[in-house]
Design a protein around this motif. Structure first.
Motif, PDB file in Angstrom:
ATOM      1  N   SER A  30     -26.198  22.496  35.908  1.00 18.96           N
ATOM      2  CA  SER A  30     -24.737  22.408  35.991  1.00 18.96           C
ATOM      3  C   SER A  30     -24.025  23.497  35.204  1.00 18.96           C
ATOM      4  CB  SER A  30     -24.275  21.039  35.483  1.00 18.96           C
ATOM      5  OG  SER A  30     -24.889  19.994  36.182  1.00 18.96           O
ATOM      6  N   ASP A  31     -24.613  23.934  34.099  1.00 20.72           N
ATOM      7  CA  ASP A  31     -23.986  24.971  33.268  1.00 20.72           C
ATOM      8  C   ASP A  31     -24.429  26.381  33.643  1.00 20.72           C
ATOM      9  OD1 ASP A  31     -22.544  23.113  31.714  1.00 20.72           O
ATOM     10  OD2 ASP A  31     -24.327  22.711  30.500  1.00 20.72           O
ATOM     11  N   GLU A  60     -14.390  29.092  37.140  1.00 21.53           N
ATOM     12  CA  GLU A  60     -14.713  30.118  36.153  1.00 21.53           C
ATOM     13  C   GLU A  60     -15.990  29.792  35.382  1.00 21.53           C
ATOM     14  OE1 GLU A  60     -11.544  31.082  33.537  1.00 21.53           O
ATOM     15  OE2 GLU A  60     -10.142  31.598  35.149  1.00 21.53           O
ATOM     16  N   ARG A  61     -16.108  28.551  34.920  1.00 24.54           N
ATOM     17  CA  ARG A  61     -17.231  28.198  34.046  1.00 24.54           C
ATOM     18  C   ARG A  61     -18.412  27.627  34.807  1.00 24.54           C
ATOM     19  NH1 ARG A  61     -15.778  24.025  30.202  1.00 24.54           N
ATOM     20  NH2 ARG A  61     -17.893  24.423  29.461  1.00 24.54           N
ATOM     21  N   GLU A 147     -23.577  16.339  37.777  1.00 20.00           N
ATOM     22  CA  GLU A 147     -24.500  15.914  36.724  1.00 20.00           C
ATOM     23  C   GLU A 147     -23.911  15.987  35.316  1.00 20.00           C
ATOM     24  OE1 GLU A 147     -27.060  14.487  37.487  1.00 20.00           O
ATOM     25  OE2 GLU A 147     -27.948  15.271  39.322  1.00 20.00           O
ATOM     26  N   ILE A 148     -22.632  16.290  35.176  1.00 18.12           N
ATOM     27  CA  ILE A 148     -22.037  16.437  33.852  1.00 18.12           C
ATOM     28  C   ILE A 148     -20.768  15.600  33.750  1.00 18.12           C
ATOM     29  CG2 ILE A 148     -22.996  18.705  33.291  1.00 18.12           C
ATOM     30  CD1 ILE A 148     -20.458  19.983  34.364  1.00 18.12           C
ATOM     31  N   ALA A 149     -20.347  15.343  32.513  1.00 16.59           N
ATOM     32  CA  ALA A 149     -19.155  14.522  32.285  1.00 16.59           C
ATOM     33  C   ALA A 149     -17.873  15.317  32.485  1.00 16.59           C
ATOM     34  CB  ALA A 149     -19.195  13.939  30.876  1.00 16.59           C
ATOM     35  N   GLU A 150     -17.914  16.603  32.191  1.00 18.49           N
ATOM     36  CA  GLU A 150     -16.722  17.451  32.333  1.00 18.49           C
ATOM     37  C   GLU A 150     -16.608  17.902  33.791  1.00 18.49           C
ATOM     38  OE1 GLU A 150     -14.931  21.715  30.741  1.00 18.49           O
ATOM     39  OE2 GLU A 150     -16.784  20.927  29.889  1.00 18.49           O
ATOM     40  N   ALA A 289      -9.008   3.799  23.411  1.00 19.34           N
ATOM     41  CA  ALA A 289      -8.596   4.910  24.269  1.00 19.34           C
ATOM     42  C   ALA A 289      -9.644   5.164  25.345  1.00 19.34           C
ATOM     43  CB  ALA A 289      -8.380   6.177  23.445  1.00 19.34           C
ATOM     44  N   LEU A 290      -9.175   5.392  26.565  1.00 18.21           N
ATOM     45  CA  LEU A 290     -10.064   5.755  27.670  1.00 18.21           C
ATOM     46  C   LEU A 290     -10.544   7.180  27.473  1.00 18.21           C
ATOM     47  CD1 LEU A 290     -11.229   5.093  30.527  1.00 18.21           C
ATOM     48  CD2 LEU A 290      -9.124   6.081  31.462  1.00 18.21           C
ATOM     49  N   GLU A 291     -11.854   7.391  27.585  1.00 19.69           N
ATOM     50  CA  GLU A 291     -12.387   8.740  27.411  1.00 19.69           C
ATOM     51  C   GLU A 291     -12.096   9.579  28.650  1.00 19.69           C
ATOM     52  OE1 GLU A 291     -16.419   8.929  26.142  1.00 19.69           O
ATOM     53  OE2 GLU A 291     -16.161   7.411  24.581  1.00 19.69           O
ATOM     54  N   PRO A 292     -11.557  10.793  28.467  1.00 22.05           N
ATOM     55  CA  PRO A 292     -11.233  11.647  29.618  1.00 22.05           C
ATOM     56  C   PRO A 292     -12.439  11.885  30.503  1.00 22.05           C
ATOM     57  CG  PRO A 292     -10.320  12.550  27.583  1.00 22.05           C
ATOM     58  CD  PRO A 292     -11.213  11.422  27.183  1.00 22.05           C
ATOM     59  N   GLY A 293     -12.234  11.768  31.815  1.00 17.46           N
ATOM     60  CA  GLY A 293     -13.288  12.029  32.785  1.00 17.46           C
ATOM     61  C   GLY A 293     -14.273  10.905  32.984  1.00 17.46           C
TER      62      GLY A 293
END
Length: 389
Positions: A30-31, A60-61, A147-150, A289-293
């Protein structure tokens, strides 16, 4: 064989395996943008050769996302959905290139999910071979961040799904051959507790322990679990404190909440929030707090999903193998694509297992029948004009 789709796929199985070897032996963690984009380049070229117009959503990433479409003579709108990224870092394929051991095709990403990506392409090619074109719009969507959280692709998936009559996800079938007809909604919440520190030996009465408050909360939250209804609350990562001689003033816990419907998850989150708002230790306050993503909607087994499941089971029976639908607690891309109720099925790739590990595999013997199932399912939905119920 008498079925022309099956005959075509048997004839082209060596081509499928050569293509799979090429894709599996291309690192695409993924990265690893360059690696994922190399897979995308190959997919885009093959999709164009099948008559699709391919749009790349540049990133971009991370790797680009692909949306490919072609139009036919019918009215149904069908999406084939998958992802081009894997969990394996660059260099893994050099250490463990694709191999075939008996009925197992092994290699990083074989099951999750490069075989499935190919299954979609070969199903379309088989339909072209038999001259079937009774679909309005056939879309092929491959994202790069499953496969990633972001995740950057969620808005794309949520925009694409409602424009279709059915979503067919190309993830591998489960190890026992089941397809997936329901997935739980998932959310991660971080709860932080704030109290007051003090010396645990000299002035413990002046402290307000955040750790103690969280301990009360975690025990109470466990009572929210209702396995019979599919409601789960799991405290995962817990942080707080250091030196045992200090009454801890700050601590946190991360909760994983899951339910079979988004409505049930909303209610479950509300009950957890009620516990968080309770003062378990005087002087200690907590926030949630809800975690982003982390917010993944449910893939609910609606009447449309049930109709697709019945259709797939009937087609599998005609092809000579049993098939069942199954529910699973994990989320998937189809959860986002189907968030407004577009029916779909998951697990329409070959049978496989041991994802994300060194022994990940698909069954060689499942490639032709499962690709035929997908092709015939596309055909059936198209011939119904996309009307499932």
């Amino acid at each position: 064989m008498s079925d022309p789709i099956v005959a075509y796929l048997h004839e082209h199985l060596p081509d499928y395996l050569r293509d799979l070897e090429l894709l599996v032996n291309q690192d695409s963690g993924s990265d690893d943008k360059a690696g994922v984009d190399a897979v995308n380049d190959w997919l885009a070229h093959r999709l164009a050769s099948l008559g699709f117009t391919v749009t790349r959503h540049r990133q971009e990433r991370h790797g680009d996302d692909l949306v490919a479409r072609r139009h036919g003579q019918g009215s149904a709108r069908i999406m084939l959905l998958g992802h081009a990224d894997t969990v394996f870092p660059r260099g893994t394929t050099a250490e463990r290139p694709m191999t075939i051991d008996g009925d197992r095709v092994l290699g990083p990403g074989t099951c999750d999910m490069k075989a499935g990506l190919l299954t979609g392409l070969y199903a379309v090619a088989a339909l072209d071979h038999v001259g079937w074109d009774n679909v309005g719009t056939l879309s092929y969507v491959a994202v790069s961040d499953e496969e990633i959280a972001e995740r950057h692709s969620i808005p794309l998936l949520m925009a694409e799904g409602p424009g279709h009559d059915a979503i067919l996800t190309l993830e591998a079938a489960r190890e026992n051959g089941d397809i997936v007809t329901a997935r739980k909604a998932v959310r991660w919440y971080t709860v932080e507790a704030r109290g007051k520190s003090s010396h645990a030996g000299v002035e413990p009465e002046k402290g307000r322990s955040a750790v103690l408050a969280l301990a009360h909360l975690i025990v109470q939250a466990d009572g929210l679990n209702d396995l019979a209804r599919g409601l789960t609350v799991n405290p995962g990562e817990i942080r707080g404190g250091g030196n045992p001689s200090v009454v801890v003033d700050r601590a946190s816990v991360r909760f994983d909440l899951r339910a079979w419907s988004t409505a049930d998850l909303d209610a479950l989150a509300g009950r957890l929030r009620g516990l968080v708002d309770t003062e378990w230790v005087p002087g200690v306050t907590m926030s949630m707090a809800l975690e982003p993503g982390s917010d993944c909607p449910a893939m609910e087994r609606t009447p449309g999903v049930a109709a697709l499941e019945e259709l797939a089971i009937a087609i599998a029976r005609e092809l000579g193998f049993p098939l069942r639908g199954a529910a699973t607690g994990g989320g998937s891309d189809i959860s986002f694509a189907g968030h407004q109720g577009t029916p779909g099925l998951d697990g329409l790739g070959p049978i496989g297992g041991l994802d994300h590990g060194p022994d990940e595999y698909i069954l060689l013997s499942s490639i032709v029948p499962r690709t035929a199932l997908l092709a015939r399912l596309i055909q059936a939905i198209g011939d119904r004009g996309g009307r499932l119920v």
